[in-house]
Scaffold this motif. Structure first.
Motif, PDB file in Angstrom:
ATOM      1  N   MET A   1       0.801  -1.216   0.000  1.00  0.00           N
ATOM      2  CA  MET A   1       0.000   0.000   0.000  1.00  0.00           C
ATOM      3  C   MET A   1       0.833   1.266   0.000  1.00  0.00           C
ATOM      4  O   MET A   1       0.278   2.346   0.096  1.00  0.00           O
ATOM      5  CB  MET A   1      -0.921  -0.012   1.219  1.00  0.00           C
ATOM      6  CG  MET A   1      -2.100  -0.956   1.096  1.00  0.00           C
ATOM      7  SD  MET A   1      -3.210  -0.458  -0.219  1.00  0.00           S
ATOM      8  CE  MET A   1      -3.784   1.118   0.377  1.00  0.00           C
ATOM      9  N   SER A   2       2.152   1.188  -0.081  1.00  0.00           N
ATOM     10  CA  SER A   2       2.983   2.385  -0.007  1.00  0.00           C
ATOM     11  C   SER A   2       2.740   3.336  -1.171  1.00  0.00           C
ATOM     12  O   SER A   2       3.035   4.531  -1.071  1.00  0.00           O
ATOM     13  CB  SER A   2       4.469   2.001   0.041  1.00  0.00           C
ATOM     14  OG  SER A   2       4.831   1.281  -1.126  1.00  0.00           O
ATOM     15  N   ASP A   5      -2.636   6.298  -1.040  1.00  0.00           N
ATOM     16  CA  ASP A   5      -2.948   7.016   0.192  1.00  0.00           C
ATOM     17  C   ASP A   5      -4.360   6.752   0.691  1.00  0.00           C
ATOM     18  O   ASP A   5      -4.734   7.206   1.775  1.00  0.00           O
ATOM     19  CB  ASP A   5      -2.734   8.519   0.012  1.00  0.00           C
ATOM     20  CG  ASP A   5      -3.566   9.126  -1.112  1.00  0.00           C
ATOM     21  OD1 ASP A   5      -4.223   8.356  -1.855  1.00  0.00           O
ATOM     22  OD2 ASP A   5      -3.561  10.364  -1.258  1.00  0.00           O
ATOM     23  N   ALA A   6      -5.167   6.040  -0.085  1.00  0.00           N
ATOM     24  CA  ALA A   6      -6.528   5.733   0.347  1.00  0.00           C
ATOM     25  C   ALA A   6      -6.973   4.412  -0.264  1.00  0.00           C
ATOM     26  O   ALA A   6      -6.605   4.069  -1.385  1.00  0.00           O
ATOM     27  CB  ALA A   6      -7.495   6.844  -0.052  1.00  0.00           C
ATOM     28  N   LEU A   7      -7.763   3.700   0.501  1.00  0.00           N
ATOM     29  CA  LEU A   7      -8.318   2.427   0.074  1.00  0.00           C
ATOM     30  C   LEU A   7      -9.827   2.602  -0.008  1.00  0.00           C
ATOM     31  O   LEU A   7     -10.467   2.986   0.966  1.00  0.00           O
ATOM     32  CB  LEU A   7      -7.964   1.359   1.108  1.00  0.00           C
ATOM     33  CG  LEU A   7      -8.060  -0.108   0.736  1.00  0.00           C
ATOM     34  CD1 LEU A   7      -7.102  -0.436  -0.390  1.00  0.00           C
ATOM     35  CD2 LEU A   7      -7.752  -0.958   1.970  1.00  0.00           C
ATOM     36  N   LEU A   8     -10.408   2.360  -1.178  1.00  0.00           N
ATOM     37  CA  LEU A   8     -11.850   2.465  -1.384  1.00  0.00           C
ATOM     38  C   LEU A   8     -12.389   1.043  -1.546  1.00  0.00           C
ATOM     39  O   LEU A   8     -12.250   0.436  -2.608  1.00  0.00           O
ATOM     40  CB  LEU A   8     -12.169   3.314  -2.615  1.00  0.00           C
ATOM     41  CG  LEU A   8     -11.499   4.691  -2.674  1.00  0.00           C
ATOM     42  CD1 LEU A   8     -11.924   5.444  -3.927  1.00  0.00           C
ATOM     43  CD2 LEU A   8     -11.814   5.514  -1.428  1.00  0.00           C
ATOM     44  N   VAL A   9     -12.990   0.517  -0.491  1.00  0.00           N
ATOM     45  CA  VAL A   9     -13.309  -0.906  -0.416  1.00  0.00           C
ATOM     46  C   VAL A   9     -14.800  -1.152  -0.621  1.00  0.00           C
ATOM     47  O   VAL A   9     -15.644  -0.565   0.058  1.00  0.00           O
ATOM     48  CB  VAL A   9     -12.895  -1.474   0.962  1.00  0.00           C
ATOM     49  CG1 VAL A   9     -13.023  -2.993   0.970  1.00  0.00           C
ATOM     50  CG2 VAL A   9     -11.477  -1.072   1.312  1.00  0.00           C
ATOM     51  N   ASP A  10     -15.114  -2.038  -1.556  1.00  0.00           N
ATOM     52  CA  ASP A  10     -16.474  -2.516  -1.733  1.00  0.00           C
ATOM     53  C   ASP A  10     -16.867  -3.357  -0.513  1.00  0.00           C
ATOM     54  O   ASP A  10     -16.001  -3.800   0.248  1.00  0.00           O
ATOM     55  CB  ASP A  10     -16.537  -3.354  -3.018  1.00  0.00           C
ATOM     56  CG  ASP A  10     -17.893  -3.980  -3.234  1.00  0.00           C
ATOM     57  OD1 ASP A  10     -18.882  -3.226  -3.320  1.00  0.00           O
ATOM     58  OD2 ASP A  10     -17.969  -5.221  -3.307  1.00  0.00           O
ATOM     59  N   LEU A 259       2.066  -5.955  -2.457  1.00  0.00           N
ATOM     60  CA  LEU A 259       1.006  -5.708  -3.425  1.00  0.00           C
ATOM     61  C   LEU A 259       1.538  -5.735  -4.855  1.00  0.00           C
ATOM     62  O   LEU A 259       0.872  -6.238  -5.763  1.00  0.00           O
ATOM     63  CB  LEU A 259       0.326  -4.363  -3.136  1.00  0.00           C
ATOM     64  CG  LEU A 259      -0.882  -4.020  -4.012  1.00  0.00           C
ATOM     65  CD1 LEU A 259      -2.007  -5.031  -3.822  1.00  0.00           C
ATOM     66  CD2 LEU A 259      -1.380  -2.607  -3.706  1.00  0.00           C
ATOM     67  N   ALA A 260       2.754  -5.204  -5.063  1.00  0.00           N
ATOM     68  CA  ALA A 260       3.319  -5.176  -6.419  1.00  0.00           C
ATOM     69  C   ALA A 260       3.431  -6.581  -7.004  1.00  0.00           C
ATOM     70  O   ALA A 260       3.323  -6.768  -8.225  1.00  0.00           O
ATOM     71  CB  ALA A 260       4.684  -4.506  -6.401  1.00  0.00           C
TER      72      ALA A 260
END
Length: 330
Positions: A1-2, A5-10, A259-260
């Protein structure tokens, strides 16, 4: 996650299925709060943000109500842009949707006789013929039509149920009209969520190619597809460019690792490779990570504009992966 800056989660099919959390979801999202803003962005317009937030807290998540953004809020905002302040809006949906209409300075009504200038439609398990008939009368008279979302199905613990899009289809057929759409894959809902937290590099996470991932494309954001809900391996391989995710994981727990490595284009394929032979995708290699094998297949499937006709294994380990992914020949 680096990189985000934001996670938009369903929610449905991503964080929970029915009333229960998906394995690993709560622990992962709680851990991520230390490094990124976490917002919960749902196409389901049946519940208000306070009720959704309460459900998430009951599951063990820490959040303020402002962290929840619903398609009911986005739908109300879209309606407000189309009509004058104080206008009457016929609500096809729950009282939570009606409340969002009130909050943007409009008057919710339930009958065409009240002369509404707009119709807003969101999911409700109680939607029936009578309210759809009222909406049809208003739409055929020329009222503005906004759908909170057009998801054809809604996942729960029993399987896939009819979603708001199936009810929208009734009015589409009856009135020969198309609604404006507020929820994913249209941009308004995700744009509202991004603006609320001031995100510059958001990551959209969800289980549906046609809503969550396509919605990420609509706001030029990177995306993660998790295989805990609606979309399948076969659907991913056949996905058009506008529905292809940046990252792919079995569930939300991939967010606490590298994540990469889950990037579809250049991430880890776990020792697997895939190639085309005629119309077939051929998987070979050795490993035990099904999503890594799927990433290898995606690269082969997406390398050209040609459709693939089947998936075949070269070797026993690849055969096991194909079976685990539900890609066995019919």
């Amino acid at each position: 996650m680096s990189e985000h800056d934001a996670l938009l989660v369903d929610l449905d099919g991503t964080v929970y299925r029915g009333p229960d959390a998906i394995e690993g979801a709560v622990e992962t999202l709680e851990a991520l709060r230390a490094t990124a803003t976490v917002s919960y962005v749902t196409n389901n317009a049946s519940r208000g943000p306070d009720e959704v937030a309460g459900h998430l807290r009951d599951l063990g998540l820490t959040l303020d109500t402002d962290a929840v953004v619903t398609s009911a809020q986005a739908g109300a905002a879209v309606v407000a842009e189309q009509v004058e302040a104080g206008a009457k809006v016929l609500v096809v949906g729950t009282e939570a949707l009606a409340e969002e209409i009130r909050l943007v300075g409009l008057e919710p009504v339930r009958a065409e006789d009240d002369a509404p200038v707009a119709v807003v439609q969101g999911h409700s398990p109680d939607t029936g013929w009578r309210i759809l008939a009222e909406a049809a009368l208003a739409l055929n008279r020329g009222a503005v039509w906004v759908a909170c979302n057009v998801d054809p199905t809604l996942p729960n613990e029993r399987g896939l149920l009819p979603g708001n899009g199936s009810m929208v289809a009734v009015l589409r057929t009856a009135c020969a009209r198309e609604p404006m759409v507020a929820g994913k894959p249209a941009a308004p809902l995700l744009a509202q969520a991004i603006a609320r937290v001031g995100a510059q590099r958001p990551l959209v996470v969800g289980d549906r190619l046609d809503t969550d991932i396509a919605g990420a494309h609509s706001v030029d954001a990177e995306s993660l597809l998790v295989l805990t809900g609606v979309s399948t391996a076969a659907g991913l391989l056949a996905a058009p460019a506008g529905q292809r995710p940046t990252y792919l994981g079995a569930d939300l727990r991939v967010l606490t690792g590298d994540l990469a490595a889950t990037a579809v284009a250049d991430g880890d394929t776990g020792g697997f490779t895939a190639r085309r032979e005629g119309g077939e995708l051929v998987l070979e290699g050795d490993g035990d990570d099904t999503t890594a094998a799927l990433r290898a297949l995606c690269r082969a499937a997406w390398a050209s504009g040609e459709e693939w006709t089947g998936v075949r294994a070269d070797g026993t380990p690849a055969e096991k992966m194909i079976s685990a992914l539900g890609l066995d020949p019919a």
